[in-house]
Structures are given as C-alpha cells and as structure tokens.
Design an enzyme around this catalytic site. Structure first.
Site, PDB file in Angstrom:
ATOM      1  N   TYR A 156      21.398  31.073 -11.824  1.00  0.00           N
ATOM      2  CA  TYR A 156      19.996  30.864 -12.193  1.00  0.00           C
ATOM      3  C   TYR A 156      19.727  31.400 -13.600  1.00  0.00           C
ATOM      4  O   TYR A 156      19.186  30.700 -14.456  1.00  0.00           O
ATOM      5  CB  TYR A 156      19.080  31.544 -11.171  1.00  0.00           C
ATOM      6  CG  TYR A 156      17.613  31.239 -11.405  1.00  0.00           C
ATOM      7  CD1 TYR A 156      17.086  29.999 -11.056  1.00  0.00           C
ATOM      8  CD2 TYR A 156      16.766  32.179 -11.983  1.00  0.00           C
ATOM      9  CE1 TYR A 156      15.747  29.710 -11.277  1.00  0.00           C
ATOM     10  CE2 TYR A 156      15.432  31.896 -12.204  1.00  0.00           C
ATOM     11  CZ  TYR A 156      14.921  30.663 -11.847  1.00  0.00           C
ATOM     12  OH  TYR A 156      13.597  30.376 -12.078  1.00  0.00           O
ATOM     13  N   LYS A 160      18.806  29.167 -16.970  1.00  0.00           N
ATOM     14  CA  LYS A 160      17.513  29.317 -17.653  1.00  0.00           C
ATOM     15  C   LYS A 160      17.705  29.806 -19.087  1.00  0.00           C
ATOM     16  O   LYS A 160      16.977  29.386 -19.995  1.00  0.00           O
ATOM     17  CB  LYS A 160      16.602  30.264 -16.864  1.00  0.00           C
ATOM     18  CG  LYS A 160      16.182  29.707 -15.509  1.00  0.00           C
ATOM     19  CD  LYS A 160      15.314  28.464 -15.668  1.00  0.00           C
ATOM     20  CE  LYS A 160      14.906  27.856 -14.339  1.00  0.00           C
ATOM     21  NZ  LYS A 160      14.043  26.676 -14.484  1.00  0.00           N
TER      22      LYS A 160
HETATM   23  P1  NAP Z   1       9.695  25.246  -5.490  1.00  0.00           P
HETATM   24  O1  NAP Z   1       8.418  25.629  -4.873  1.00  0.00           O
HETATM   25  O2  NAP Z   1      10.948  25.462  -4.742  1.00  0.00           O
HETATM   26  O3  NAP Z   1       9.585  23.697  -5.919  1.00  0.00           O
HETATM   27  C1  NAP Z   1      10.658  23.060  -6.513  1.00  0.00           C
HETATM   28  C2  NAP Z   1      10.349  21.588  -6.675  1.00  0.00           C
HETATM   29  O4  NAP Z   1      11.482  20.971  -7.298  1.00  0.00           O
HETATM   30  C3  NAP Z   1      10.134  20.873  -5.360  1.00  0.00           C
HETATM   31  O5  NAP Z   1       9.217  19.811  -5.541  1.00  0.00           O
HETATM   32  C4  NAP Z   1      11.519  20.310  -5.044  1.00  0.00           C
HETATM   33  O6  NAP Z   1      11.432  19.202  -4.172  1.00  0.00           O
HETATM   34  C5  NAP Z   1      11.961  19.907  -6.444  1.00  0.00           C
HETATM   35  N1  NAP Z   1      13.407  19.828  -6.640  1.00  0.00           N
HETATM   36  C6  NAP Z   1      14.365  20.739  -6.341  1.00  0.00           C
HETATM   37  N2  NAP Z   1      15.563  20.255  -6.656  1.00  0.00           N
HETATM   38  C7  NAP Z   1      15.374  19.027  -7.184  1.00  0.00           C
HETATM   39  C8  NAP Z   1      16.234  18.015  -7.677  1.00  0.00           C
HETATM   40  N3  NAP Z   1      17.569  18.179  -7.690  1.00  0.00           N
HETATM   41  N4  NAP Z   1      15.696  16.871  -8.145  1.00  0.00           N
HETATM   42  C9  NAP Z   1      14.353  16.683  -8.124  1.00  0.00           C
HETATM   43  N5  NAP Z   1      13.490  17.588  -7.660  1.00  0.00           N
HETATM   44  C10 NAP Z   1      14.002  18.731  -7.181  1.00  0.00           C
HETATM   45  O7  NAP Z   1       9.919  25.963  -6.893  1.00  0.00           O
HETATM   46  P2  NAP Z   1       8.867  26.565  -7.953  1.00  0.00           P
HETATM   47  O8  NAP Z   1       8.786  28.018  -7.724  1.00  0.00           O
HETATM   48  O9  NAP Z   1       7.611  25.757  -7.963  1.00  0.00           O
HETATM   49  O10 NAP Z   1       9.699  26.386  -9.288  1.00  0.00           O
HETATM   50  C11 NAP Z   1       9.396  25.380 -10.239  1.00  0.00           C
HETATM   51  C12 NAP Z   1      10.071  25.745 -11.555  1.00  0.00           C
HETATM   52  O11 NAP Z   1       9.550  26.995 -12.025  1.00  0.00           O
HETATM   53  C13 NAP Z   1      11.583  25.924 -11.455  1.00  0.00           C
HETATM   54  O12 NAP Z   1      12.200  25.400 -12.602  1.00  0.00           O
HETATM   55  C14 NAP Z   1      11.754  27.437 -11.437  1.00  0.00           C
HETATM   56  O13 NAP Z   1      12.997  27.860 -11.922  1.00  0.00           O
HETATM   57  C15 NAP Z   1      10.620  27.859 -12.337  1.00  0.00           C
HETATM   58  N6  NAP Z   1      10.220  29.257 -12.124  1.00  0.00           N
HETATM   59  C16 NAP Z   1       9.664  29.639 -10.949  1.00  0.00           C
HETATM   60  C17 NAP Z   1       9.290  30.951 -10.761  1.00  0.00           C
HETATM   61  C18 NAP Z   1       8.632  31.444  -9.501  1.00  0.00           C
HETATM   62  O14 NAP Z   1       8.331  32.631  -9.424  1.00  0.00           O
HETATM   63  N7  NAP Z   1       8.374  30.594  -8.510  1.00  0.00           N
HETATM   64  C19 NAP Z   1       9.495  31.897 -11.772  1.00  0.00           C
HETATM   65  C20 NAP Z   1      10.076  31.476 -12.958  1.00  0.00           C
HETATM   66  C21 NAP Z   1      10.425  30.141 -13.124  1.00  0.00           C
HETATM   67  P3  NAP Z   1      12.699  18.795  -3.235  1.00  0.00           P
HETATM   68  O15 NAP Z   1      13.268  20.067  -2.660  1.00  0.00           O
HETATM   69  O16 NAP Z   1      12.132  17.871  -2.205  1.00  0.00           O
HETATM   70  O17 NAP Z   1      13.647  18.091  -4.138  1.00  0.00           O
END
Ligand code: NAP
Length: 267
Positions: A156, A160
């Site tokens: 991860y 990133k």
């Molecule tokens: P999440 O709730 O797990 O949502 C992830 C989304 O991406 C879901 O819609 C999932 O749908 C989709 N996805 C996963 N793998 C995929 C693939 N191979 N192709 C297309 N879609 C895919 O995650 P989140 O927390 O909202 O994270 C969103 C972004 O923010 C990510 O890049 C993450 O690294 C970043 N981020 C998050 C946090 C945090 O605290 N949550 C912090 C820093 C950065 P499906 O599973 O149905 O494909």
C-alpha cells in the site's frame, strides 16, 4: 449547490462506496455529469440508484487493473456524455498485511496492480481524449501511507508513494496540453478499506498498533469530498501538486495535543 462543475463530465473510479461515492455525490451537487465504477455490480447498482437522486450518473462495472475493462468504461463514458473533463483515480485497496518475507506475493502484486497500474490504465485511456478536447484535470488519491511509510503495509505504502512520483511526472508531461495532474490525501476515513483490515488477525493486530495514528489523521468524508471539488475547480496551471484534506499543520497540532494528553495520562 452552486453549479461550479456545470457542463463538466467526471469519471470517478471506485465510487460505489466510501470516499469515491462521497466525491461523486459532491460533484453531482455541483452540476457535473458523472460516471462511477466498481467491480461488484450489485453495490454499483445501489450506488447509482442513490446518486441518481442528485443528478446524471452512469455506473460501469470495471476493474481498473485490467486495461481492456478500463478502455470499455472510457468508451461507454464518451458514448453517454461525449467528453471527459475530470478523471478521479480513487479506486484503491489495502488488504495485504505482514512482513515481506511472509506475505503472499500475488496479494502484494495485486495492490500494486489496482492502486498504481489501475491509475496508469485510466490515465492512459483518458488522456488522448482530454488532449483532443484541449485539456482536462486528473486527480489522484494518495494516503498517509505515502507520507509516513509504516511496516506491514509495504504494498500500500509503495503504491501510494509511487503515485506521488507518477503524478509529478505526468503533470510535466501534459502541462502544455492543458491537462493538470494533482494528488491528495483524504485523511483517515472509516470506510471498508479500513474496517476490512480488522477482519484478519494480522490486520486487526496492525490496526490496534496504529490506533493512535488513525485517530490523529481522521477526517470526515465530506472534507475529503470538498477538497476533491476544490481541486476540480482549480485552474489547470496548478499541476503536479499534493494536497491534504487534514492539513499537515492540523496533524502536527493534533500530535502535540496527543503528546500532551499522554504525558498528563502518565502522571
Ligand atoms: P473503499 O471504501 O474500500 O472503496 C473502494 C472503492 O474502490 C469501492 O467502490 C470498490 O468497489 C472500488 N474498487 C476496489 N478495487 C477496484 C478495482 N480493481 N477496480 C475498480 N474499482 C475498485 O475505500 P476508500 O476508503 O473509499 O478508499 C478510496 C481511496 O482513498 C483509495 O485509493 C484509498 O487508498 C484512498 N485512501 C483512503 C483512506 C481511508 O482512510 N479510507 C486514507 C487514505 C487514502 P469494488 O470492491 O466493488 O470494486
């Protein structure tokens, strides 16, 4: 709603839930037409149903790690809306926990395939159309994994951190085409990406060790979505930059407060 994104078409990957969903909702509220994607068709359909209340949305099942799947999604977006002004590379996964010598290599590579190569695939497929249109904006997602690398989550963090370099390089490649490329950290938002971690023993152990950091970096999803709107509204001359929904200054203040509280707690 102030219509700041009226006449704009946004393609937001991984928006069937979590941060991507919140960004889609915020873009729709600003008048954009939006394509969202995810792999699971059922949750994608649910998201589209909810988002349609707010505006014009198209849901395409797509795996961003598969270039063909991405090309089909871009073609469907162009067929539906005729253009793409904003690409938000939000799709991301985190689920590999453990030391490099013990981790499943395929799972490790999959994180790179989704987070890094998935972002490349979407840029590769969309940029030629943005060039033809005379410009566009690409917004990538990083996390504190890039800024503060930690053990047991090497895939991860590496993906990133690589995205930060990718963003800066890409920004320079396409500046003359009127395409901006920026990246932001949404802060820690308790989405499935975080809660899924606790479903494995190693992940739960990891979470318990970084619990204090999660509290420090936590921010509401609306703040992340508001930053994504702000970035979509910026001029394309702002490119190659890195932004934080929870500012580093705020983090330092929280860290200082946390340190003071701990000191008091120890007395
Ligand atoms: P999440 O709730 O797990 O949502 C992830 C989304 O991406 C879901 O819609 C999932 O749908 C989709 N996805 C996963 N793998 C995929 C693939 N191979 N192709 C297309 N879609 C895919 O995650 P989140 O927390 O909202 O994270 C969103 C972004 O923010 C990510 O890049 C993450 O690294 C970043 N981020 C998050 C946090 C945090 O605290 N949550 C912090 C820093 C950065 P499906 O599973 O149905 O494909």
């Amino acid at each position: 709603m102030s219509g700041r994104l009226r006449d704009q078409v946004a393609l937001i990957t991984g928006a069937s839930r979590g941060i991507g969903y919140a960004i889609a909702k915020a873009y729709l509220a600003e008048g954009a037409r939006v394509t969202i994607c995810g792999r699971d068709e059922k949750s994608l359909a649910n998201a589209v149903e909810q988002l349609q209340i707010a505006g014009s949305v198209l849901g395409i099942s797509c795996d961003v790690s598969d270039l063909r799947s991405v090309q089909k999604m871009v073609a469907a977006t162009l067929a539906q809306w005729g253009r793409v002004d904003l690409l938000v590379n939000n799709a991301g996964i985190s689920m590999t926990y453990g030391r490099v010598g013990e981790i499943d290599p395929a799972a490790w590579a999959n994180v790179i395939a989704v987070n890094l190569i998935g972002t490349f695939n979407c840029c590769h497929a969309v940029i030629p159309y943005m060039q033809k249109q005379g410009g566009g904006k690409i917004i990538n997602l990083k996390g504190y994994g890039a800024d503060f690398p930690s053990p047991y989550v090497t895939a991860y963090g590496a993906s990133k951190a690589a995205l930060v370099a990718f963003t800066k390089s890409l920004a320079r490649e396409y500046k003359q085409d009127g395409i901006s490329v920026n990246i932001f950290s949404p802060g820690v938002v308790k989405t499935e990406l975080i809660t899924n971690v606790s479903t494995t023993p190693k992940g739960a152990d990891h979470l318990s060790r970084i619990d204090w950091a999660i509290d420090l970096m936590a921010g509401p999803v609306d703040r992340a979505a508001a930053l994504a709107v702000k970035m979509a509204c910026m001029g394309t001359e702002i490119t190659g930059k890195s932004f934080h929904a929870v500012s580093i200054r705020r983090l330092l203040l929280r860290a200082a407060r946390y340190g003071i509280n701990r000191l008091w707690g120890k007395r």
